[in-house]
Design an enzyme around this catalytic site. Structure first.
Site, mmCIF file in Angstrom:
data_model
loop_
_atom_site.group_PDB
_atom_site.id
_atom_site.type_symbol
_atom_site.label_atom_id
_atom_site.label_comp_id
_atom_site.label_asym_id
_atom_site.label_seq_id
_atom_site.Cartn_x
_atom_site.Cartn_y
_atom_site.Cartn_z
ATOM 1 N N ARG A 108 0.799 -1.211 0.000
ATOM 2 C CA ARG A 108 0.000 0.000 0.000
ATOM 3 C C ARG A 108 0.835 1.266 0.000
ATOM 4 O O ARG A 108 0.596 2.170 -0.807
ATOM 5 C CB ARG A 108 -0.892 0.052 1.251
ATOM 6 C CG ARG A 108 -2.169 -0.680 1.144
ATOM 7 C CD ARG A 108 -2.583 -1.168 2.508
ATOM 8 N NE ARG A 108 -1.657 -2.216 2.909
ATOM 9 C CZ ARG A 108 -1.812 -3.490 2.567
ATOM 10 N NH1 ARG A 108 -2.854 -3.867 1.897
ATOM 11 N NH2 ARG A 108 -0.921 -4.396 2.902
ATOM 12 N N THR A 109 1.796 1.355 0.899
ATOM 13 C CA THR A 109 2.510 2.622 1.040
ATOM 14 C C THR A 109 3.281 2.928 -0.238
ATOM 15 O O THR A 109 3.190 4.032 -0.787
ATOM 16 C CB THR A 109 3.446 2.568 2.271
ATOM 17 O OG1 THR A 109 2.664 2.166 3.396
ATOM 18 C CG2 THR A 109 4.074 3.911 2.544
ATOM 19 N N LYS A 151 26.869 -3.949 -1.704
ATOM 20 C CA LYS A 151 28.349 -3.873 -1.676
ATOM 21 C C LYS A 151 28.836 -3.243 -0.382
ATOM 22 O O LYS A 151 30.010 -2.961 -0.230
ATOM 23 C CB LYS A 151 28.841 -3.018 -2.852
ATOM 24 C CG LYS A 151 28.469 -3.541 -4.218
ATOM 25 C CD LYS A 151 29.036 -2.585 -5.278
ATOM 26 C CE LYS A 151 28.481 -2.884 -6.650
ATOM 27 N NZ LYS A 151 28.800 -1.817 -7.614
ATOM 28 N N HIS A 173 5.311 6.294 11.410
ATOM 29 C CA HIS A 173 4.730 6.081 10.081
ATOM 30 C C HIS A 173 3.752 7.240 9.818
ATOM 31 O O HIS A 173 2.539 7.052 9.775
ATOM 32 C CB HIS A 173 4.015 4.730 10.049
ATOM 33 C CG HIS A 173 3.712 4.196 8.685
ATOM 34 N ND1 HIS A 173 3.752 4.970 7.539
ATOM 35 C CD2 HIS A 173 3.353 2.955 8.280
ATOM 36 C CE1 HIS A 173 3.415 4.211 6.498
ATOM 37 N NE2 HIS A 173 3.181 2.983 6.919
HETATM 38 C C1 NCD Z 1 1.855 -0.947 8.258
HETATM 39 C C2 NCD Z 1 3.366 -0.787 8.392
HETATM 40 O O1 NCD Z 1 4.110 -1.016 7.439
HETATM 41 O O2 NCD Z 1 3.752 -0.382 9.485
HETATM 42 N N1 NCD Z 1 1.459 -1.190 6.937
HETATM 43 C C3 NCD Z 1 1.174 -0.123 6.129
HETATM 44 O O3 NCD Z 1 2.024 0.673 5.820
HETATM 45 N N2 NCD Z 1 -0.115 0.042 5.767
HETATM 46 C C4 NCD Z 1 1.264 -1.910 9.218
HETATM 47 C C5 NCD Z 1 1.794 -3.321 9.267
HETATM 48 O O4 NCD Z 1 2.700 -3.713 8.525
HETATM 49 O O5 NCD Z 1 1.263 -4.073 10.080
#
Ligand code: NCD
Length: 315
Positions: free
Chosen positions: A67-68, A96, A145
């Site tokens: 998703r991200t 490397k 995040h």
């Molecule tokens: C999350 C992450 O990467 O922290 N996923 C995301 O970006 N939607 C949550 C997760 O991995 O559980």
């Protein structure tokens, strides 16, 4: 288990004329509200599809992502810009032995913004110190995040005003970076936070203390059955298996909670269930068809929110 992650040690935002987004603490309530309002305009198709024409973003992902990464890529494309990827780490110079600092110094000479996901907490902050272009943190270990938090808040605001809500944060609050960012943001909106966690996966105490010092009520629960009826939002998270020190400690808590249609009987009629995804088994698929389930909408909201972020850092 190792000592809990440090989540409250972010230095102040880098003030060098560049608009890095490393921690949700870099934003503050006004900037968060502005980004949410901008995402809403974008969702209503009020944006220039050539706003980022000629601009390039580097997507440096050193951890799995669907998703991200893809929503940043889609966001860039919808604004007329281009994305380039590092590809798999095995074929980059990191294999490397190149340091992250050197990679960032070099890549920031090629592009207008860097979006970084890295398994080490603090990696995005370090990158911002070596980058000549804005850095957006797309997840640093168990740290932060912030783009996920913006889309979480955006999704809540689509259903109800964020101010003063009762929100349940459920699951792995120890290692989950999405909740570390979100909890701080929620404390800016006078919300009441109910945590529901298996033992050992509670919010790190420096973060819980920070929230309480900010005047946020944090109520800890081990069981969901009672508290679920007093929630406006239930935010479920996956147990972050990859951050556990060994398999045994993961299996001690794996599959210890699951949201089912039965559990949702008698909840507030307007309650919504969110999840940053990917889900493993913590929400039964039968919940997907219920009116409460908003997690796929939440994932979709990643595009307008990240469009707003990209535009803000590059203009
Ligand atoms: C999350 C992450 O990467 O922290 N996923 C995301 O970006 N939607 C949550 C997760 O991995 O559980």
């Amino acid at each position: 288990m190792p000592a809990g992650p440090t989540v409250c040690s972010d230095p102040p935002p880098v003030v060098d004329g560049m608009r890095h987004i490393i921690s949700i603490r870099d934003l503050g309530r006004d900037r968060i509200d502005r980004l949410i309002a901008e995402a809403r305009r974008i969702q209503a198709k009020e944006f220039d599809p050539a706003a980022l024409k000629g601009k390039i973003v580097a997507l440096l992902f050193f951890e799995p992502s669907t998703r991200t990464r893809m929503s940043f890529e889609a966001a860039m494309a919808r604004l007329g810009g281009t994305s380039i990827n590092i590809g798999s780490v095995e074929v980059s110079s990191m294999a490397k032995g190149e340091t992250l600092a050197d990679t960032i110094r070099v890549v920031s000479g090629y592009v207008d913004t860097i979006v970084l996901r890295h398994p080490k907490e603090g990696a995005a902050r370090l990158a911002s110190e070596f980058s000549s272009v804005p850095v957006i943190n797309a997840g640093d270990g168990a740290g932060q995040h912030p783009s996920q938090t913006l889309l979480d808040l955006y999704t809540i605001s689509e259903s109800m005003p964020i101010e003063g809500i009762d929100i349940g944060l459920m699951g792995d609050l120890r290692y989950g970076r999405t909740v570390h960012s979100l909890a701080h943001a929620l404390s800016l909106y006078g919300t009441r936070i109910h945590t529901i966690t298996p033992r050992g996966l509670e919010l790190p105490s420096p973060l819980a203390n920070e929230l309480r010092e900010n005047g946020t009520e944090v109520i800890e629960n081990e069981d969901i059955t009672e508290v679920i009826r007093s929630l406006d939002v239930l935010y479920v998270t996956r147990i972050q298996r990859e951050r556990f020190p060994d398999a045994a400690s993961y299996y001690n808590v794996a599959s210890s909670y699951r949201i089912t249609p039965d559990l949702l009987e008698g909840v507030r009629p307007h309650m919504i269930v969110l999840h940053p995804l990917p889900r493993v088994d913590e929400i039964a698929p039968e919940v997907d068809a219920l009116k409460y389930a908003k997690y796929f909408e939440q994932a979709r909201n990643g595009v307008p929110v990240r469009m707003a972020m990209l535009r803000e850092v590059m203009q």
